[in-house]
Design an enzyme around this catalytic site. Structure first.
Site, mmCIF file in Angstrom:
data_model
loop_
_atom_site.group_PDB
_atom_site.id
_atom_site.type_symbol
_atom_site.label_atom_id
_atom_site.label_comp_id
_atom_site.label_asym_id
_atom_site.label_seq_id
_atom_site.Cartn_x
_atom_site.Cartn_y
_atom_site.Cartn_z
ATOM 1 N NE ARG A 56 70.617 10.155 -4.795
ATOM 2 C CZ ARG A 56 71.279 9.953 -5.922
ATOM 3 N NH1 ARG A 56 72.578 9.791 -5.909
ATOM 4 N NH2 ARG A 56 70.674 9.953 -7.069
ATOM 5 C CB THR A 57 67.331 9.801 1.859
ATOM 6 O OG1 THR A 57 68.164 10.894 1.507
ATOM 7 C CG2 THR A 57 67.261 9.711 3.369
ATOM 8 C CE LYS A 85 40.675 7.392 2.798
ATOM 9 N NZ LYS A 85 40.698 6.004 3.282
ATOM 10 N NE ARG A 106 63.747 13.579 2.806
ATOM 11 C CZ ARG A 106 64.753 13.861 1.987
ATOM 12 N NH1 ARG A 106 64.525 14.169 0.739
ATOM 13 N NH2 ARG A 106 66.002 13.820 2.420
ATOM 14 C CG HIS A 134 69.067 14.993 5.307
ATOM 15 N ND1 HIS A 134 68.758 13.727 5.776
ATOM 16 C CD2 HIS A 134 69.283 14.841 3.968
ATOM 17 C CE1 HIS A 134 68.789 12.879 4.764
ATOM 18 N NE2 HIS A 134 69.098 13.522 3.679
#
Lengths: 307, 307, 307
Positions: A56-57, A85, A106, A134
């Site tokens: 949802r973010t 990698k 994030r 957040h």
């Protein structure tokens, strides 16, 4: 905002917050009425870098950018990326700043967004960094509270998992700027961490802690409910006991003010009974929807600042 | 359509279907000629919620929305979403209606789309619900048949896996509205289910069943081939026998009318030999491409209706 | 370009390459200055078909198309697609040409892009086919070299894994068109394959091979560093020895010309020390960013050609 990046809610003064919320209200009104937006970014491409899943973010930022007339490019899942990698975060964001006019990040590591912001010239928005910040969630919570109950002279109860809930820590910290009366309600095992209590105390916040919701419910303007995560409990029985004790249903709310606003950052599991959904108390879906105008405002302020 | 949602093909009257197909023809013509579209949605954002993978249905809806000038936001895979944290479908769609002006939903549970449509105010399009409905597939099949052979006085053969094929059940039901002559060709073990046969009978459909394609091929206007899924057979030999028996190749089509149209919902495995691809019979890639104008028409009718 | 597809760098003449690079320079300048682009594709939808993960190539093509005003539809991961049901590449691209005005294809099988281009009418761009070609990478390398050092009378050193590096083989082949002096530096075990050496020799290239960078560093205009992949070595010690020997740091570059340009296709692991990042030598992030204007130019030439 004089900032080029949004890394932590704490970097925002009360005036900064109010500027974002005011701008969000303008976008909200324009979206509702179908009138033209106060700003549009038809040539802007925003890069989404989610090192952890977050439906949802991510959808909310993506919708915000698209409603602003712009577009996004998405790094996709980490499994499919150069990270596998062995590429460092600093390298990845320096490549990606060549694609986007801004980066929404994030990352599971606390401090990742701040670090990224030091390596690139485009605005970085922290969309959650592990146990850290957040800030856009905090802003949408503040916006929702302001719309529903006002931020002045607020009495708020925050209930549930107060120990692990990043959302709660940020919100509480932000509310100290608005002199809110804060009541924290949780089982003993999920109490607010000492460090957060200390910070709130230092900021001169009006804070009380409870183990029973009944003690405080009648005087609340806002009841902010959080999810109690099963995986925090070593024992299923223990979880069931706590989860049951703090479930909000129609009976619980008999003792509440008629003007009470119930919020929840979602997803919920059993914390709020579905019978609440259609009452005037329920504000959690509205809260989720507010993510769009608030993030539009945030992107607007960062992108216009950056030009 | 007076509907706000598209949940099942059965909710569409013959007039509704014709309205969608007529509109699709307008979009199709505009896409072909490069002329301007009969409608555009530059500010619209459509939410895609696919609880099961589906490359082509999803790409087709996404292309349709983008060709209409709008954009999409995609919930992404369920593994990465709040669903994993135990969120109910009703909660998820109520959050997501804050992002999109409409929701396209695929879900493994029959009835999911109807349920979702009862919880949200934006239009919901069913993009497949388990063993249930997949109405946009039916509409694109009808559009393809109408373009290739006309829907009046149609004789169609449907061959392959008639037992498990959701696509086939929907199409057959829809064709009863157009008085089509339907021939069902399958091995005994993959015969049309009794319940579908009963429904077709009740609707007064002209239906015959066969185990050999040769019996009926010469009189067909359209041959609709479906994939026989290996995993339906307990035994590899049994699968090979059936798969081989119903493979369509150049020899098979020697007995067909020159005007025969061969369709397939794709992906195919061995049901149609590649040598058919370049013949005038082959219409299955065109059929897939028709997904775009048909879904444009569908979105146009739902979104314009909703404003 | 008279081509409808871009399948291999080798299909481009020197004049073709220069046409792409000149066009890229125009897009680059417009992006930098914020002035209007020399071409825009507001109604174009590009289909991305990546059968293997590739964050930056995919994001770069996606950004390029979106900067051109168009949009993309993405097939998503192969796990979620019809490929899993056994669909052939030829079928998949024939379905997908109904969605996009062009197809960008990455596939593990050498020759896949050429094969795909024979089945569809829209332009196909090869974004990497196994051990085969990755022509847009070569073009962005050439663009970066031209911007930094010029393509005339160039002396370039290519260091690292020359055996498995597809990027290196394509670049070296392309540089024969520009009469570059090429020095290849690698441990014996990762030497340029005989077939590539033969091709370069046939093309009349000026090529020398070395096992020590010091032998040649002072005379280089460009040092092109590649990643040495741990998984190529049976033995961790052996890897560490080779990786350490070819790491570029400030000490290494003491012997270099002040005008040296250091490039790397990224992601890097330890091949270039972070202390180089802020020097004037470092050009690898710029190189990555050049992927956008170069791919814009490529898409522009293919799409305008196709109309």
């Amino acid at each position: 905002m004089r900032q080029d990046h949004l890394v932590a809610a704490g970097q925002l003064s009360r005036a900064d917050v109010e500027r974002v919320l005011d701008r969000a209200a303008e976008f909200d009104a324009a979206l509702e009425s179908g009138e033209s937006l106060p700003a549009r970014y038809p040539e802007t491409v925003l890069a989404l870098c989610f090192y952890e899943p977050s439906t949802r973010t991510k959808m909310s930022f993506e919708t915000a950018m698209k409603r602003l007339g712009g577009d996004v490019v998405d790094m996709g899942s980490v499994d499919a990326s150069s990270v596998k990698k062995g590429e460092s975060l600093a390298d990845t964001v320096r490549v990606i700043e060549g694609y986007g006019d801004g980066i929404v990040l994030r990352h599971p590591r606390e401090g990742a967004a701040r670090m990224a912001s030091e390596f690139v010239d485009v605005p970085v928005v922290n969309a959650g960094d592990g146990a850290g910040q957040h800030p856009s969630q905090t802003l949408l919570d503040l916006y929702t509270i302001r719309e529903a109950a006002g931020l002045d002279d607020l009495t708020i109860g925050i209930v549930g998992d107060l120990k692990y809930g990043r959302t709660v820590h940020s919100l509480a910290t932000a509310l100290t700027e608005f002199d809110a009366h804060m009541h924290f309600v949780s089982p003993d095992s999920l109490r607010l961490p000492r460090s957060v209590r200390f910070d709130l105390h230092e900021a001169g916040a009006q804070v009380r802690e409870h183990t029973e919701l009944d003690d405080v419910l009648p005087e609340l303007d806002v009841l902010y409910v959080t999810r109690i995560q099963r995986e925090r409990f070593p024992d299923e029985d223990e979880y069931q006991k706590v989860a049951g004790e703090f479930q909000i249903d129609a009976d619980t709310l008999d003792a509440a003010s008629d003007d009470l606003t119930v919020m929840h950052p979602l997803p919920r599991v059993d914390e709020i009974a579905p019978e609440i959904d259609d009452t005037d108390y329920a504000n959690y879906f509205e809260q989720a929807h507010n993510g769009v105008p608030v993030r539009m405002a945030l992107l607007d302020l960062l992108l216009s600042n950056h030009e």
